[in-house]
Structures are given as C-alpha cells and as structure tokens.
Scaffold this active site. Structure first.
Site, PDB file in Angstrom:
ATOM      1  CE  LYS A 238     -10.231  37.062  35.877  1.00 24.90           C
ATOM      2  NZ  LYS A 238     -11.335  37.067  36.848  1.00 24.90           N
ATOM      3  NE  ARG A 312     -11.095  43.040  45.885  1.00 26.30           N
ATOM      4  CZ  ARG A 312     -12.159  42.293  46.150  1.00 26.30           C
ATOM      5  NH1 ARG A 312     -12.555  42.096  47.401  1.00 26.30           N
ATOM      6  NH2 ARG A 312     -12.846  41.748  45.171  1.00 26.30           N
TER       7      ARG A 312
HETATM    8  N1  BES Z   1     -11.498  41.802  36.747  1.00 28.74           N
HETATM    9  C1  BES Z   1     -12.159  40.917  37.630  1.00 28.74           C
HETATM   10  C2  BES Z   1     -13.634  41.227  37.785  1.00 28.74           C
HETATM   11  C3  BES Z   1     -14.498  40.972  36.596  1.00 28.74           C
HETATM   12  C4  BES Z   1     -14.713  39.697  36.132  1.00 28.74           C
HETATM   13  C5  BES Z   1     -15.149  42.030  36.018  1.00 28.74           C
HETATM   14  C6  BES Z   1     -15.538  39.492  35.075  1.00 28.74           C
HETATM   15  C7  BES Z   1     -15.979  41.830  34.966  1.00 28.74           C
HETATM   16  C8  BES Z   1     -16.170  40.554  34.481  1.00 28.74           C
HETATM   17  C9  BES Z   1     -11.544  40.994  39.014  1.00 28.74           C
HETATM   18  O1  BES Z   1     -10.184  41.256  39.051  1.00 28.74           O
HETATM   19  C10 BES Z   1     -11.779  39.674  39.663  1.00 28.74           C
HETATM   20  O2  BES Z   1     -11.269  38.713  39.169  1.00 28.74           O
HETATM   21  N2  BES Z   1     -12.545  39.670  40.752  1.00 28.74           N
HETATM   22  C11 BES Z   1     -12.866  38.478  41.441  1.00 28.74           C
HETATM   23  C12 BES Z   1     -12.737  38.742  42.917  1.00 28.74           C
HETATM   24  C13 BES Z   1     -12.745  37.508  43.772  1.00 28.74           C
HETATM   25  C14 BES Z   1     -11.522  36.650  43.501  1.00 28.74           C
HETATM   26  C15 BES Z   1     -12.787  37.921  45.227  1.00 28.74           C
HETATM   27  C16 BES Z   1     -14.281  38.100  41.072  1.00 28.74           C
HETATM   28  O3  BES Z   1     -15.125  38.980  40.894  1.00 28.74           O
HETATM   29  O4  BES Z   1     -14.542  36.906  40.930  1.00 28.74           O
HETATM   30 MN    MN Z   2      -9.049  39.467  38.872  1.00 29.97          MN
END
Ligand code: BES
Ligand code: MN
Ligand code: ZN
Length: 486
Positions: A238, A312
């Site tokens: 990230k 997921r």
């Molecule tokens: N934990 C994150 C989702 C998240 C991010 C929740 C910011 C609350 C605030 C999750 O694991 C994630 O990174 N999801 C990605 C999925 C994508 C790579 C398909 C997302 O939401 O960008």
């Molecule tokens: Mn994630």
C-alpha cells in the site's frame, strides 16, 4: 482504561440534572437571559450549562427539536458535559434509556499510552434502565474500539488470540487455536498463505470458539471475523496514506468478539461458534505473491490478483469452516474494502445478504438502536467478476475497477455456509473525523444492531426487551435512518 461502570453509574448524591429544552421554549427569568447570552435556542444536541447563584453548574439543558430524540444524542452529551456526576430529569423513559447508553458510548477514551488517565463525566442510570445490560453493551463496544485503537505492535495475532481466550474464559466457552504450519495440516491453506510472511514471530492463526454446543435443539449462530493485525498490502504494498491506519484491519475480529461477549453474557438460547482468522499481511521472502494460486479449505482454488485483497482469502477458509457446523445463521464482520467507504462513507457500513427476513430484521434493529447500516446488493450480474483464468476464482476482480465492495461480497458468498442465512458487514471500524462523542479512532459498527436482532429472534419475549434506543421505530423494511447530529 475506561469501563462502562465508570461512566454509567447506579447512583450519586451529587449528580446534577440534565433536563430537556424542547423547542427552546419554556425558559424563564434568569435562565432565559443566560440562554440568550449564550445563543442557546434549544437546537437538537445543543447544550447549556446553567450556573447557580455561586457560579458553579446547577443543571444542564439539552436541546431537543420537534422530532424524536436521536438514539445517539447522549454521545455528544458525554463529550460536552463538564467532568462530574449528572442525572437525567424530565425525560420520557425511552428517551432516557437511549441517552444513557449513548452517553456511555460517547464517554469512551483511548488512554492506554497517555501519562494521565482520561476522566469522563458520569451519568446515573435512569429509572427503569437495565443498568447491567446497558453496561454490557457499552463495554462490548469499548472493547471493540480499544482493540482497534491499539497499535499493531501491541495487537498482533497473538494478542487477538489472547483477547479471544479472555472472552472464552469469562463465559465458559471452548476455544481452539490452530497456529503457523499447523494450519496446513488442519486445512486452512488460505489463512496460512496470507499470514506466513509474518511467521514465526507473528504467526497466523485460526481461532475457533464454541459455546453451548451440546444444546442441539437450539439454533446455531456462527460469527466470522477478519483479523488482519496489520495490512501492509503484502507485496502489492500500500502507499503510505493507505497503510497509515491499517492497524484497524482486525476490526472484524474485534467486532465478533464483542458481539460474542454480548450473546454469551445475555445467555441467549443459541449455540454459538466464533471463528477469527488472525494474520498479519506482511512482506518477507516467504510472502505469497501476485499470480500465486492458493488452495482454500472449501477446495476452490484462488488466483491471487492482488496480495492486498487478503481479507477475502482468510475469510474464505473461516466461512468454509463455519459451514461445517451447519449454522442456522452466519454473520461476518470485516474491514474488507476501501470501496465500501467510497460507496457509503465511513459511518454507514454496507450490509449484504440474500435472506430477506434477515435483512428486514437487521435493518429494523439498526433503526431501533441507532446503529446504522445500509443494504447493498449481491448483484448476480457481477458474479463473473470473481472468476479467474487459471483457477476457480480470483481475489481482485481486476477487470472491475468499480463496485469493489459488491464484488468482494460476491467472493465471500462463494464460501458462505449453504445452511441457514448469511449476512456480511463491510465495516470501516473507524471514525476518521472527530465529532463530539465520536472521537477519532476505532468504532464499533453493527454489533448493537446485530445483538438487538438476535435478542428479538431468540430471547423469550418475557425477558423484557423494552431496552433503550430510538423513540421512533421505522417499519421493518425502512432504510430511513436519520444521521446523527453533527
Ligand atoms: N483492509 C483493506 C480494505 C480497507 C482499506 C478497509 C481502507 C478500510 C480502509 C483490504 O484488505 C484491501 O486492501 N482491499 C483492497 C482490495 C483490492 C486490492 C481489490 C481495496 O479495497 O483497495
Ligand atoms: Mn488489503
Ligand atoms: Zn485488509
């Protein structure tokens, strides 16, 4: 460390009254002049501290508009009242009960790393309030928030396990934890793959709790939580801004442990299974990679399109395990997608379920107790988005830059138990912007609604359900929640 019993108290000699100022009218003499001097017109949520002759506070006035008192109006009250003891005077019982619980929720502070402990004001539980029940709800929410607020260094997979063990111990539940390479033998391959980069010092684990399982005649409720102690994104790392708050990515685990506490504490006549997948999505030479194909407990394979869609993956194994218990009802909580926030913002978690009765019951409970959520579709037209080229499924729905919360829910649906009803809440678990009573930091979302729904479904009506909450209660199919006051 604040407990509900520190802020919602049984009695106090010294408590000063908090009275309603309805529509701003009815004030006379010196109080009316003081109100005018302070621009107090009795707007909903507006607070006026009225001094006595010696200048010290004598009582407080809380503005109430023409509509029903907001179920969460007490949160701001707790944030704004001076430190000291207060009691409610002149309120309808239902209003007072809602104010008391929400006051407790608003009094939460996270002071673990502060030299001086936080000292909130206290409120005497009003007449007719089931004090212990209100304290239990507030304490469950406090614990959720405390777990979320605790930095990842102090809330890793082992500490999540310790929290679960504490819950189990307190309520006589069984607990079994499968850790590290034992996950492979026990057939939790996706949990292992996501969490192995942080092993051995922060090894992944699958926590399973069981309560009342011998009572075979009772309905079985399964709770499933995403416990990512820290989500770096993995090799698909990230950016800094996106990683900053990822200590909260175990929010789903915190939520189900809080809800489990409530269910067991109230001795709801159900059997309960709690499943928490606790991992850290870290980066090391042993990290899982984009393009890897993972096995899952259910037998379906998943092509990893993005290591940042790790929630997921771990939930797929936990949901498959839940299904082996043949539950009548499964609820999962997860900080699953950033897209949920794009769709509905941080205060309104998306609810997904194909079960109309469950949706109606959850939304009715949500409105009743002032714990918002909003139903979103498991839109079958997007099902193909979770299909992969070289495996059964993909975790990133890559061709789909949109509907990310929906496609994540559709992925989970492939692993949800085939028995009973299933609902998924994509919670944010965080207040990004401080408001009075909603300090910046961890937040419990949906567990009060879920608990109210479970109580109404399963507890005998004779047990007295006239607990606090909104005075108004919209119909069962209403999503017409009014937002909390700013
Ligand atoms: N934990 C994150 C989702 C998240 C991010 C929740 C910011 C609350 C605030 C999750 O694991 C994630 O990174 N999801 C990605 C999925 C994508 C790579 C398909 C997302 O939401 O960008
Ligand atoms: Mn994630
Ligand atoms: Zn995550």
């Amino acid at each position: 460390m604040i407990a509900a019993a520190d802020v919602l108290i049984a009695d106090s000699e010294a408590a000063l009254p908090v009275r309603p100022a309805r529509g701003g009218s009815g004030l006379e003499g010196a109080v009316a002049a003081w109100a005018a001097a302070n621009d107090f017109v009795g707007k909903p949520g507006q607070l006026l501290i009225v001094p006595g002759p010696a200048g010290a506070p004598d009582h407080a006035l809380l503005g109430v508009g023409d509509a029903a008192v907001d179920a969460m109006a007490g949160r701001a009250l707790a944030a704004k009242l001076p430190v000291g003891d207060w009691r409610l005077e002149g309120w309808e019982p239902a209003e007072a009960h809602g104010l008391a619980l929400s006051f407790a929720l608003g009094a939460y502070r996270f002071d673990r790393y502060k030299a001086k402990p936080a000292v909130p004001p206290r409120l005497v539980g009003p007449e007719g309030l089931d004090l212990a029940a209100a304290q239990a709800v507030a304490d469950a929410c406090f614990r959720v928030r405390r777990m979320v607020d605790t930095p990842a260094a102090d809330m890793g997979p082992a500490e999540i396990e310790a929290e679960a063990r504490e819950v189990a111990q307190a309520h006589g539940a069984s607990i079994q934890v499968t850790t590290g390479d034992a996950l492979l033998k026990a057939n939790y391959p996706a949990v292992h793959a996501v969490g192995r980069a942080a092993a051995p010092h922060r090894a992944p684990r699958l926590i399973e709790m069981g309560w009342n399982l011998d009572a075979a005649d009772r309905p079985l409720v399964a709770l499933v939580g995403k416990g990512v102690a820290f989500d770096s994104g993995g090799l698909d790392i990230k950016p800094a801004a996106g990683m900053r708050n990822m200590k909260k990515d175990m929010g789903g685990a915190a939520h189900v442990l809080g809800l489990a506490r409530l269910i067991m504490g109230a001795k709801l006549p159900v059997r309960l299974v709690v499943l928490v997948a606790a991992v850290e999505n870290a980066i090391s030479g042993d990290a899982f990679r984009p393009g890897d194909v993972l096995k899952t407990r259910k037998g379906l394979t998943v092509e990893v399109g993005n290591t940042d869609a790790e929630g997921r993956l771990i939930l797929s194994d936990a949901l498959a395990r839940a299904g082996e218990h043949r539950p009548d009802l499964t609820l999962d909580f997860a900080t699953l997608t950033g897209a949920a926030r794009v769709a509905l913002g941080p205060e309104l978690p998306p609810l997904y379920t194909d079960d109309e009765a469950l949706a109606a019951d959850l939304l009715a409970a949500s409105a009743r107790v002032g714990d918002p959520m909003w139903r979103m579709p498991l839109w079958s037209g997007y099902r193909s988005s979770v299909e992969a080229e070289i495996a059964d499924l993909r975790n990133d729905s890559a061709a789909w830059a949109q509907a990310g919360s929906v496609t994540a829910a559709l992925f989970l649906q492939r692993f949800a138990p085939e028995t009973g009803a299933w609902a998924h809440l994509d919670v944010f678990a965080w207040n990004p912007r401080a408001r009075p009573g909603w300090p910046e930091g961890g937040e419990a979302q949906g567990i009060r609604a879920a608990f109210d729904m479970l109580e109404r479904r399963y507890a005998s009506r004779a047990q007295g359900l006239g607990k606090g909450g909104a005075a108004a209660s919209p119909g069962p199919d209403s999503q017409a929640l009014s937002p909390p006051p700013r």
